[in-house]
Scaffold this motif. Structure first.
Motif, mmCIF file in Angstrom:
data_model
loop_
_atom_site.group_PDB
_atom_site.id
_atom_site.type_symbol
_atom_site.label_atom_id
_atom_site.label_comp_id
_atom_site.label_asym_id
_atom_site.label_seq_id
_atom_site.Cartn_x
_atom_site.Cartn_y
_atom_site.Cartn_z
ATOM 1 N N ASP A 12 98.747 -17.724 74.229
ATOM 2 C CA ASP A 12 99.268 -16.239 74.039
ATOM 3 C C ASP A 12 99.017 -15.396 75.239
ATOM 4 O OD1 ASP A 12 100.385 -16.873 71.601
ATOM 5 O OD2 ASP A 12 98.275 -16.779 70.691
ATOM 6 N N GLN A 13 97.714 -15.412 75.848
ATOM 7 C CA GLN A 13 97.490 -14.461 76.936
ATOM 8 C C GLN A 13 98.514 -14.478 78.043
ATOM 9 O OE1 GLN A 13 93.497 -12.648 78.275
ATOM 10 N NE2 GLN A 13 92.553 -14.325 77.137
ATOM 11 N N VAL A 14 98.727 -15.795 78.569
ATOM 12 C CA VAL A 14 99.789 -16.036 79.525
ATOM 13 C C VAL A 14 101.189 -15.621 79.024
ATOM 14 C CG1 VAL A 14 100.889 -17.794 81.003
ATOM 15 C CG2 VAL A 14 98.341 -18.111 80.401
ATOM 16 N N THR A 15 101.597 -15.856 77.760
ATOM 17 C CA THR A 15 102.775 -15.405 77.407
ATOM 18 C C THR A 15 103.044 -13.828 77.517
ATOM 19 O OG1 THR A 15 102.999 -17.064 76.015
ATOM 20 C CG2 THR A 15 104.491 -15.229 75.453
ATOM 21 N N SER A 16 101.718 -13.118 77.130
ATOM 22 C CA SER A 16 101.562 -11.589 77.392
ATOM 23 C C SER A 16 101.962 -11.105 78.654
ATOM 24 C CB SER A 16 100.359 -11.219 76.804
ATOM 25 O OG SER A 16 100.172 -9.629 76.928
ATOM 26 N N VAL A 17 101.260 -11.768 79.829
ATOM 27 C CA VAL A 17 101.503 -11.506 81.192
ATOM 28 C C VAL A 17 102.785 -11.690 81.606
ATOM 29 C CG1 VAL A 17 100.375 -12.083 83.504
ATOM 30 C CG2 VAL A 17 98.775 -12.048 81.711
ATOM 31 N N LEU A 18 103.448 -12.794 81.145
ATOM 32 C CA LEU A 18 104.724 -13.222 81.430
ATOM 33 C C LEU A 18 105.690 -11.958 81.067
ATOM 34 C CD1 LEU A 18 107.140 -15.333 82.434
ATOM 35 C CD2 LEU A 18 107.112 -15.861 79.974
ATOM 36 N N GLN A 19 105.505 -11.559 79.776
ATOM 37 C CA GLN A 19 106.425 -10.493 79.255
ATOM 38 C C GLN A 19 106.220 -9.196 79.601
ATOM 39 O OE1 GLN A 19 107.938 -12.987 75.078
ATOM 40 N NE2 GLN A 19 106.686 -10.958 74.916
ATOM 41 N N THR A 20 104.930 -8.974 80.240
ATOM 42 C CA THR A 20 104.744 -7.788 80.796
ATOM 43 C C THR A 20 105.162 -7.647 82.277
ATOM 44 O OG1 THR A 20 102.734 -7.574 79.276
ATOM 45 C CG2 THR A 20 102.905 -5.952 81.251
ATOM 46 N N ALA A 21 104.962 -8.606 83.084
ATOM 47 C CA ALA A 21 105.256 -8.391 84.410
ATOM 48 C C ALA A 21 106.737 -8.821 84.837
ATOM 49 C CB ALA A 21 104.191 -9.546 85.129
ATOM 50 N N LEU A 22 107.308 -10.075 84.287
ATOM 51 C CA LEU A 22 108.493 -10.464 84.820
ATOM 52 C C LEU A 22 109.646 -9.559 84.574
ATOM 53 C CD1 LEU A 22 108.325 -14.268 84.613
ATOM 54 C CD2 LEU A 22 107.784 -12.657 86.431
ATOM 55 N N PRO A 23 109.779 -8.745 83.649
ATOM 56 C CA PRO A 23 110.952 -7.607 83.904
ATOM 57 C C PRO A 23 111.227 -6.648 84.764
ATOM 58 C CG PRO A 23 109.724 -7.799 81.578
ATOM 59 C CD PRO A 23 109.064 -8.566 82.163
ATOM 60 N N ARG A 29 115.833 -10.036 84.645
ATOM 61 C CA ARG A 29 116.443 -9.106 83.973
ATOM 62 C C ARG A 29 118.102 -9.502 83.908
ATOM 63 N NH1 ARG A 29 113.705 -5.289 87.429
ATOM 64 N NH2 ARG A 29 115.726 -4.791 88.363
ATOM 65 N N TYR A 30 118.459 -10.015 84.863
ATOM 66 C CA TYR A 30 119.663 -10.670 84.822
ATOM 67 C C TYR A 30 119.925 -11.800 83.969
ATOM 68 C CZ TYR A 30 123.960 -12.907 86.986
ATOM 69 O OH TYR A 30 125.239 -13.296 87.173
ATOM 70 N N ARG A 31 118.840 -12.517 83.671
ATOM 71 C CA ARG A 31 119.088 -13.800 82.740
ATOM 72 C C ARG A 31 118.797 -13.119 81.223
ATOM 73 N NH1 ARG A 31 115.911 -18.777 85.442
ATOM 74 N NH2 ARG A 31 116.588 -18.686 87.545
ATOM 75 N N TYR A 32 117.786 -12.213 81.093
ATOM 76 C CA TYR A 32 117.503 -11.911 79.828
ATOM 77 C C TYR A 32 117.669 -10.325 79.480
ATOM 78 C CZ TYR A 32 115.361 -16.321 80.050
ATOM 79 O OH TYR A 32 115.112 -17.596 80.382
ATOM 80 N N PRO A 33 118.949 -9.877 79.530
ATOM 81 C CA PRO A 33 119.124 -8.217 79.378
ATOM 82 C C PRO A 33 119.042 -7.906 77.978
ATOM 83 C CG PRO A 33 121.145 -9.819 79.368
ATOM 84 C CD PRO A 33 120.146 -10.864 79.862
ATOM 85 N N TYR A 34 119.078 -8.654 76.993
ATOM 86 C CA TYR A 34 118.867 -8.245 75.551
ATOM 87 C C TYR A 34 117.319 -8.387 74.940
ATOM 88 C CZ TYR A 34 123.710 -9.405 76.661
ATOM 89 O OH TYR A 34 124.953 -9.277 77.255
ATOM 90 N N ARG A 116 119.316 -18.852 72.275
ATOM 91 C CA ARG A 116 118.330 -17.357 72.114
ATOM 92 C C ARG A 116 119.280 -16.443 72.509
ATOM 93 N NH1 ARG A 116 113.708 -18.291 76.929
ATOM 94 N NH2 ARG A 116 113.468 -16.028 76.262
ATOM 95 N N LYS A 117 119.012 -15.295 71.434
ATOM 96 C CA LYS A 117 119.874 -13.945 71.648
ATOM 97 C C LYS A 117 119.371 -12.979 72.663
ATOM 98 C CE LYS A 117 120.830 -14.505 66.469
ATOM 99 N NZ LYS A 117 120.570 -13.877 65.370
ATOM 100 N N ASP A 118 118.200 -13.240 73.351
ATOM 101 C CA ASP A 118 117.865 -12.289 74.293
ATOM 102 C C ASP A 118 118.355 -12.470 75.746
ATOM 103 O OD1 ASP A 118 116.370 -14.680 74.471
ATOM 104 O OD2 ASP A 118 114.698 -13.774 75.456
ATOM 105 N N ALA A 119 118.995 -13.757 75.721
ATOM 106 C CA ALA A 119 119.552 -14.171 77.001
ATOM 107 C C ALA A 119 121.139 -13.810 77.098
ATOM 108 C CB ALA A 119 119.124 -15.699 77.304
ATOM 109 N N ASN A 120 121.497 -13.682 78.383
ATOM 110 C CA ASN A 120 122.847 -14.084 78.586
ATOM 111 C C ASN A 120 123.060 -15.405 79.214
ATOM 112 O OD1 ASN A 120 125.334 -13.972 80.391
ATOM 113 N ND2 ASN A 120 125.331 -11.805 80.052
ATOM 114 N N GLU A 212 132.825 -10.866 87.009
ATOM 115 C CA GLU A 212 131.736 -9.722 86.785
ATOM 116 C C GLU A 212 131.587 -9.197 88.256
ATOM 117 O OE1 GLU A 212 129.527 -11.307 82.705
ATOM 118 O OE2 GLU A 212 128.456 -10.954 84.749
ATOM 119 N N GLU A 213 131.110 -8.045 88.172
ATOM 120 C CA GLU A 213 130.617 -7.420 89.219
ATOM 121 C C GLU A 213 129.141 -7.574 89.558
ATOM 122 O OE1 GLU A 213 131.595 -3.288 89.687
ATOM 123 O OE2 GLU A 213 133.645 -3.662 89.695
ATOM 124 N N GLU A 214 128.253 -7.749 88.277
ATOM 125 C CA GLU A 214 126.848 -7.681 88.298
ATOM 126 C C GLU A 214 126.485 -9.024 88.944
ATOM 127 O OE1 GLU A 214 123.056 -7.481 85.262
ATOM 128 O OE2 GLU A 214 125.223 -7.652 84.536
#
Length: 234
Positions: A12-23, A29-34, A116-120, A212-214
């Motif tokens: 849980d702690q590692v997941t929290s670091v991941l989700q806080t830092a990697l955005p 951001r390109y992979r998980y825009p949602y 997964r719905k958070d991903a493009n 796509e341009e992005e």
């Protein structure tokens, strides 16, 4: 600062670091825009991935964490940085080049992550294509004599305090000890740090969906120690 191997109690702690830092990483951001629209999916599948990386069932992967006590008692030290290492070369030396590792990403996708719905998912496929091209163009020369830094993340409030550098130096020492190259994909924030530590820039690959341009540019690097002449005979 304490560097240690992660255990299942750290998921849980590692997941929290991941989700806080990697955005902060354009590739993330390109992979998980949602991710903000679907936070439950973002947390669920990231946690599942971390759990697999840490699980002893995935023996080719190693997760290291950095704990910082700061002003808290040591027993309340928290994880502020972590790294995920692909150490497949160890089993390839034992079993031969045909050895195939068990992949947390593949198993997570098959367990529902492919929807997964958070991903493009088109962006994920484009990113995988860029990495595949890089493996052929930049990494093939090392054959199976390389380890790879899969993820490196540090909580924003703890950046520029040497935690990430300490984890990278651990990998450099391991690569030198075992006579393998150490490869990675550098984020824009990490590129200069890796250069200062002695990594060599290999080249860029662009992840882009046709029409796509992005896009996102991925920068590939390698550290080769003085032991780079090592050649393992199968």
């Amino acid at each position: 600062m304490l560097i240690r191997e992660a255990t299942p109690t750290d998921i849980d702690q590692v997941t929290s670091v991941l989700q806080t830092a990697l955005p902060g990483d354009p590739s993330w951001r390109y992979r998980y825009p949602y991710r903000d629209q679907y936070p439950s999916d973002h947390h669920k599948y990231n946690r599942e991935m971390i759990a697999r990386f840490i699980s002893p069932d995935y023996k080719d992967w190693l997760v290291l964490v950095v704990e910082s006590a700061d002003e808290a008692p040591p027993q309340k030290a928290k994880i502020v940085s972590f790294s995920v290492w692909d150490l497949t070369y160890v089993n390839k030396r034992i079993h031969g080049r045909s050895y195939e590792p068990r992949l947390p990403s593949k198993d997570t996708a098959e367990a529902g992550g492919s929807t997964r719905k958070d991903a493009n998912h088109a962006h994920i496929a484009a990113s995988i294509g860029a990495i595949t091209r890089a493996r052929k163009e930049y990494f093939e020369v090392f054959q199976s004599h390389r380890m790879h830094l899969q993820w490196l993340a540090t909580l924003p409030d703890y950046c520029r305090r040497g935690f990430g550098s300490a984890l990278v130096r651990w990998g450099m020492d391991r690569a030198a000890r075992d006579g393998v190259a150490l490869t990675l994909v550098a984020s824009p924030q990490g590129f200069e740090l890796y250069r200062k530590l002695g990594f060599r820039y290999l080249g860029d690959q662009m992840a882009k969906v046709q029409g796509e341009e992005e896009c996102v540019v991925m920068r590939f690097m390698v550290f080769e120690s003085e032991a780079k002449g090592f050649c393992y005979k199968f």
